[in-house]
Design a protein around this motif. Structure first.
Motif, PDB file in Angstrom:
ATOM      1  N   ASP A  48    -117.030  76.278 -40.286  1.00 40.62           N
ATOM      2  CA  ASP A  48    -115.574  76.416 -40.451  1.00 40.62           C
ATOM      3  C   ASP A  48    -114.970  76.994 -39.171  1.00 40.62           C
ATOM      4  N   THR A  49    -114.836  76.149 -38.169  1.00 36.89           N
ATOM      5  CA  THR A  49    -114.433  76.620 -36.843  1.00 36.89           C
ATOM      6  C   THR A  49    -113.010  77.155 -36.787  1.00 36.89           C
ATOM      7  N   ASN A  50    -112.097  76.642 -37.609  1.00 38.08           N
ATOM      8  CA  ASN A  50    -110.730  77.152 -37.557  1.00 38.08           C
ATOM      9  C   ASN A  50    -110.504  78.314 -38.520  1.00 38.08           C
ATOM     10  N   ARG A  51    -111.565  78.726 -39.211  1.00 36.55           N
ATOM     11  CA  ARG A  51    -111.568  79.910 -40.083  1.00 36.55           C
ATOM     12  C   ARG A  51    -110.477  79.861 -41.155  1.00 36.55           C
ATOM     13  N   ASP A  52    -110.228  78.671 -41.704  1.00 35.64           N
ATOM     14  CA  ASP A  52    -109.214  78.547 -42.758  1.00 35.64           C
ATOM     15  C   ASP A  52    -109.812  78.580 -44.162  1.00 35.64           C
ATOM     16  N   GLU A  59    -114.824  68.982 -38.882  1.00 34.12           N
ATOM     17  CA  GLU A  59    -115.578  70.187 -38.515  1.00 34.12           C
ATOM     18  C   GLU A  59    -117.063  69.983 -38.780  1.00 34.12           C
ATOM     19  N   HIS A  60    -117.360  69.404 -39.914  1.00 33.56           N
ATOM     20  CA  HIS A  60    -118.754  69.123 -40.282  1.00 33.56           C
ATOM     21  C   HIS A  60    -119.399  68.226 -39.243  1.00 33.56           C
TER      22      HIS A  60
END
Length: 181
Positions: A48-52, A59-60
């Motif tokens: 979860d790179t954008n941490r939402d 992202e996966h």
């Protein structure tokens, strides 16, 4: 001696496309439900790179490709024993044999299939329970925790190696019965 330069194509052929392999639990040690939850959370946070709080297919896929590249580079480095950026025939032929501990698994495939279901086939779509194109931590946790609960025969929150083997044998027998073997 003739040298073989390994390009991206052959490196891709050598590397089995799997998602990141984190430090895996020791199969000969008991495993707790809390440890499974922690590994799922850790993997989820990495993807979860954008941490939402949700993992998208983009992202996966980006995470998977990054890890594939890392695996390919690591495989090349293991084969390139003299570190000269090329793999000789001797270096190539000396690669780990099938079934060699720590390197190659069943039928020569590298072990490491992506904990929490990320990475196998279209698992992303399978984990996206509400089909909104996003996988939440709860969705990512559902399958590994269900498998843990199924293996935890005495429901004490810990799966022993014996429980793990028994669960595997049961699931394997069910799979064979489904296939008609």
């Amino acid at each position: 001696m003739k040298k073989i330069v390994i390009g991206a194509g052959l490196a891709a052929l050598l590397a089995v496309p799997v998602l990141a392999q984190q430090e895996k639990p020791d199969r000969n040690a008991p495993q707790t439900r809390a440890a499974v939850e922690a590994r799922v959370r850790e993997r989820f946070a990495a993807i979860d790179t954008n941490r939402d709080g949700a993992v998208t297919k983009a992202e996966h896929d980006a995470y998977r490709e990054k890890k594939h590249g890392e695996r390919r580079a690591a495989l090349f480095a293991r084969l390139d024993k003299d570190g000269n950026g090329q793999i000789s025939q001797a270096e190539f032929m000396a690669r780990p044999e099938r079934g060699e501990a720590g390197e190659w698994g069943h039928r020569g495939h590298h072990r490491g299939h992506g904990f929490a279901g990320f990475g196998r086939g279209d698992r992303f779509a399978a984990m996206d329970a509400n089909k909104d194109g996003r996988v939440t931590l709860a969705e990512a946790s559902a399958r590994p925790l269900a498998m843990f609960d199924r293996a935890d025969a005495n429901k004490d929150g810990t799966v022993t190696p014996e429980e793990r083997r028994a669960a595997f044998e049961t699931m394997h027998a069910e799979w064979k019965a489904k296939r008609g073997n």
